[in-house]
Scaffold this motif. Structure first.
Motif, PDB file in Angstrom:
ATOM      1  N   GLN A 111      31.717  -5.309  24.941  1.00 30.10           N
ATOM      2  CA  GLN A 111      31.811  -6.512  26.028  1.00 30.10           C
ATOM      3  C   GLN A 111      31.920  -5.867  27.281  1.00 30.10           C
ATOM      4  O   GLN A 111      30.871  -6.405  28.111  1.00 30.10           O
ATOM      5  CB  GLN A 111      32.789  -7.377  25.732  1.00 30.10           C
ATOM      6  CG  GLN A 111      32.631  -8.329  24.505  1.00 30.10           C
ATOM      7  CD  GLN A 111      33.648  -9.151  23.911  1.00 30.10           C
ATOM      8  OE1 GLN A 111      34.983  -8.618  24.245  1.00 30.10           O
ATOM      9  NE2 GLN A 111      33.510 -10.382  23.546  1.00 30.10           N
ATOM     10  N   PHE A 120      20.998  -6.927  22.497  1.00 30.06           N
ATOM     11  CA  PHE A 120      22.082  -7.740  22.979  1.00 30.06           C
ATOM     12  C   PHE A 120      21.480  -9.316  22.982  1.00 30.06           C
ATOM     13  O   PHE A 120      22.130 -10.119  22.244  1.00 30.06           O
ATOM     14  CB  PHE A 120      22.766  -7.251  24.169  1.00 30.06           C
ATOM     15  CG  PHE A 120      23.929  -8.232  24.839  1.00 30.06           C
ATOM     16  CD1 PHE A 120      24.947  -8.621  24.280  1.00 30.06           C
ATOM     17  CD2 PHE A 120      23.461  -9.127  25.792  1.00 30.06           C
ATOM     18  CE1 PHE A 120      25.905  -9.690  24.820  1.00 30.06           C
ATOM     19  CE2 PHE A 120      24.228 -10.132  26.419  1.00 30.06           C
ATOM     20  CZ  PHE A 120      25.326 -10.562  25.639  1.00 30.06           C
ATOM     21  N   SER A 156      20.325 -10.725  19.825  1.00 34.37           N
ATOM     22  CA  SER A 156      21.224 -11.060  18.837  1.00 34.37           C
ATOM     23  C   SER A 156      21.894 -12.318  19.164  1.00 34.37           C
ATOM     24  O   SER A 156      22.487 -13.281  18.332  1.00 34.37           O
ATOM     25  CB  SER A 156      22.380 -10.025  18.559  1.00 34.37           C
ATOM     26  OG  SER A 156      23.416 -10.130  19.516  1.00 34.37           O
ATOM     27  N   ILE A 157      21.839 -12.532  20.523  1.00 31.15           N
ATOM     28  CA  ILE A 157      22.190 -13.749  20.853  1.00 31.15           C
ATOM     29  C   ILE A 157      21.233 -15.043  20.199  1.00 31.15           C
ATOM     30  O   ILE A 157      21.747 -15.856  19.685  1.00 31.15           O
ATOM     31  CB  ILE A 157      22.260 -14.242  22.603  1.00 31.15           C
ATOM     32  CG1 ILE A 157      23.478 -13.399  23.046  1.00 31.15           C
ATOM     33  CG2 ILE A 157      22.537 -15.690  22.901  1.00 31.15           C
ATOM     34  CD1 ILE A 157      23.606 -13.433  24.324  1.00 31.15           C
ATOM     35  N   ASN A 190      21.730 -15.651  16.720  1.00 32.84           N
ATOM     36  CA  ASN A 190      22.975 -16.243  16.564  1.00 32.84           C
ATOM     37  C   ASN A 190      22.950 -17.836  16.645  1.00 32.84           C
ATOM     38  O   ASN A 190      23.984 -18.379  16.324  1.00 32.84           O
ATOM     39  CB  ASN A 190      24.018 -15.473  16.830  1.00 32.84           C
ATOM     40  CG  ASN A 190      24.643 -14.426  16.080  1.00 32.84           C
ATOM     41  OD1 ASN A 190      24.824 -14.514  14.991  1.00 32.84           O
ATOM     42  ND2 ASN A 190      24.200 -13.197  16.724  1.00 32.84           N
ATOM     43  N   GLN A 216      29.721 -15.195  23.521  1.00 31.08           N
ATOM     44  CA  GLN A 216      29.676 -15.072  22.181  1.00 31.08           C
ATOM     45  C   GLN A 216      30.584 -15.883  21.182  1.00 31.08           C
ATOM     46  O   GLN A 216      30.257 -16.390  20.193  1.00 31.08           O
ATOM     47  CB  GLN A 216      30.119 -13.419  21.991  1.00 31.08           C
ATOM     48  CG  GLN A 216      29.265 -12.506  22.561  1.00 31.08           C
ATOM     49  CD  GLN A 216      29.759 -11.024  22.494  1.00 31.08           C
ATOM     50  OE1 GLN A 216      31.071 -10.790  22.444  1.00 31.08           O
ATOM     51  NE2 GLN A 216      28.918 -10.016  22.245  1.00 31.08           N
ATOM     52  N   LEU A 235      28.617 -18.963  20.516  1.00 35.92           N
ATOM     53  CA  LEU A 235      27.553 -18.710  19.422  1.00 35.92           C
ATOM     54  C   LEU A 235      28.250 -19.054  18.165  1.00 35.92           C
ATOM     55  O   LEU A 235      27.512 -19.521  17.249  1.00 35.92           O
ATOM     56  CB  LEU A 235      27.178 -17.125  19.255  1.00 35.92           C
ATOM     57  CG  LEU A 235      26.198 -16.925  20.422  1.00 35.92           C
ATOM     58  CD1 LEU A 235      26.056 -15.439  20.478  1.00 35.92           C
ATOM     59  CD2 LEU A 235      25.100 -17.576  20.159  1.00 35.92           C
ATOM     60  N   ASN A 236      29.477 -19.005  17.809  1.00 40.06           N
ATOM     61  CA  ASN A 236      30.107 -19.328  16.676  1.00 40.06           C
ATOM     62  C   ASN A 236      30.584 -20.613  16.676  1.00 40.06           C
ATOM     63  O   ASN A 236      31.462 -20.892  15.603  1.00 40.06           O
ATOM     64  CB  ASN A 236      31.320 -18.158  16.635  1.00 40.06           C
ATOM     65  CG  ASN A 236      31.149 -16.846  16.621  1.00 40.06           C
ATOM     66  OD1 ASN A 236      29.996 -16.515  15.791  1.00 40.06           O
ATOM     67  ND2 ASN A 236      31.544 -15.816  17.043  1.00 40.06           N
TER      68      ASN A 236
END
Lengths: 109, 109
Positions: free
Chosen positions: A13, A94, A97-98, A101, B33, B36-37
Motif C-alpha cells: 500500500q 494494481f 486487480s481492482i 475485484n 481496497q 472492494l470487500n
DNA sequence: TTTATATATTGCAATATTACGATATATTAT
DNA sequence: ATAATATATCGTAATATTGCAATATATAAA
C-alpha cells in the motif's frame, strides 16, 4: 503534509501510494509522456517543452526517480532518463486487480 | 503545495494527475481496497479498520469522491460508497498506453 | 585554463495536505 | 421530544509540496 500515519499500512500500500503520488502532478505526467517520445531524453529538452524553470524540472525528475518511475544514466554533461517498465506494469496490475475485484451486482451506488 | 502552473497542461493530463494524486496516499489506497470487500460500505466501518479518526476518514472519502474514484449514495443516516469502474478503467488505459509506447530498443538506461 | 553547457542543490516564500478535536447536521430509535 | 448513531464540516497545528533565483558541480569546447 501533516502528520502521516504510515505505521499500519502494508508495504505494498505504501509503495503503490508513493508511485501514484509521484505521478499525481500534471508536470510529472507531462514529463513521462515526453520521455516516451524521446530516444535521447535530456532534462534540458524538457525545460524547453514545459512552462517550468530548470530547477523545477530537475526536482520533478528527482521525485519520479525516487519513486522508481524513471531511471537515469549519466552521459557526459547530460542525463538520460527513461521509464522503468516494471513499475508501470505493477500499476497496471494494481488497477486490474481492482477491476477484477469489483462485483457489479454488489454495487450499491 | 506552492504555486502550481496548470495553465499549459492538457485537460487529460490534469485529470489523470488529479486521479492519481487522490490515490497517492496509503490511507486512500486502503479505503479503496476496503470498499472492494464490502457490499455495504459505510464510513464508520472504515473508521474501525484504519488507524485514523472519523473526520480524517471522512476527509479522505471526500477527496476520493472529488477525484471521481468513488461514488456515494445516502442511505438514511449512513453513506454507501463504492468504486467508479470507469475511472479505474481509464487509469488502466493510461498505463497501458505508456507500456505500448515504450520502445525497449530505444531505451538508453 | 577559460568559457560554455547541462544538470543538481540550496534556500526560501507561497500554498496544499494531513490529522484531529470540537461541533454541526441528519436520520433513526425510544 | 429526546437520545443515540452516522457522517460532515470547521478550525487549526504540523508538515509537505511547488516553484524559482542563486549558486554549485561537472563535463566539454575553445
Amino acid at each position: 503534509m501533516g502528520v502521516s500515519k504510515t505505521s499500519s499500512y502494508t508495504e505494498i500500500q505504501i509503495e503503490t501510494a508513493s508511485r501514484l503520488k509521484a505521478l499525481g502532478h500534471p508536470a510529472r505526467i507531462a514529463i513521462v509522456q515526453f520521455l516516451l517520445n524521446q530516444k535521447e531524453c535530456i532534462c534540458n529538452d524538457i525545460v524547453n517543452e514545459l512552462p517550468l524553470a530548470q530547477p523545477t524540472i530537475s526536482q520533478h525528475l528527482k521525485e519520479l526517480k525516487n519513486a522508481g518511475i524513471i531511471q537515469g544514466t549519466i552521459e557526459g554533461k547530460a542525463r538520460c532518463y527513461c521509464i522503468n517498465p516494471k513499475v508501470i506494469k505493477d500499476l497496471v496490475s494494481f488497477f486490474n486487480s481492482i477491476l477484477s475485484n469489483l462485483h457489479p451486482e454488489d454495487q450499491c451506488c
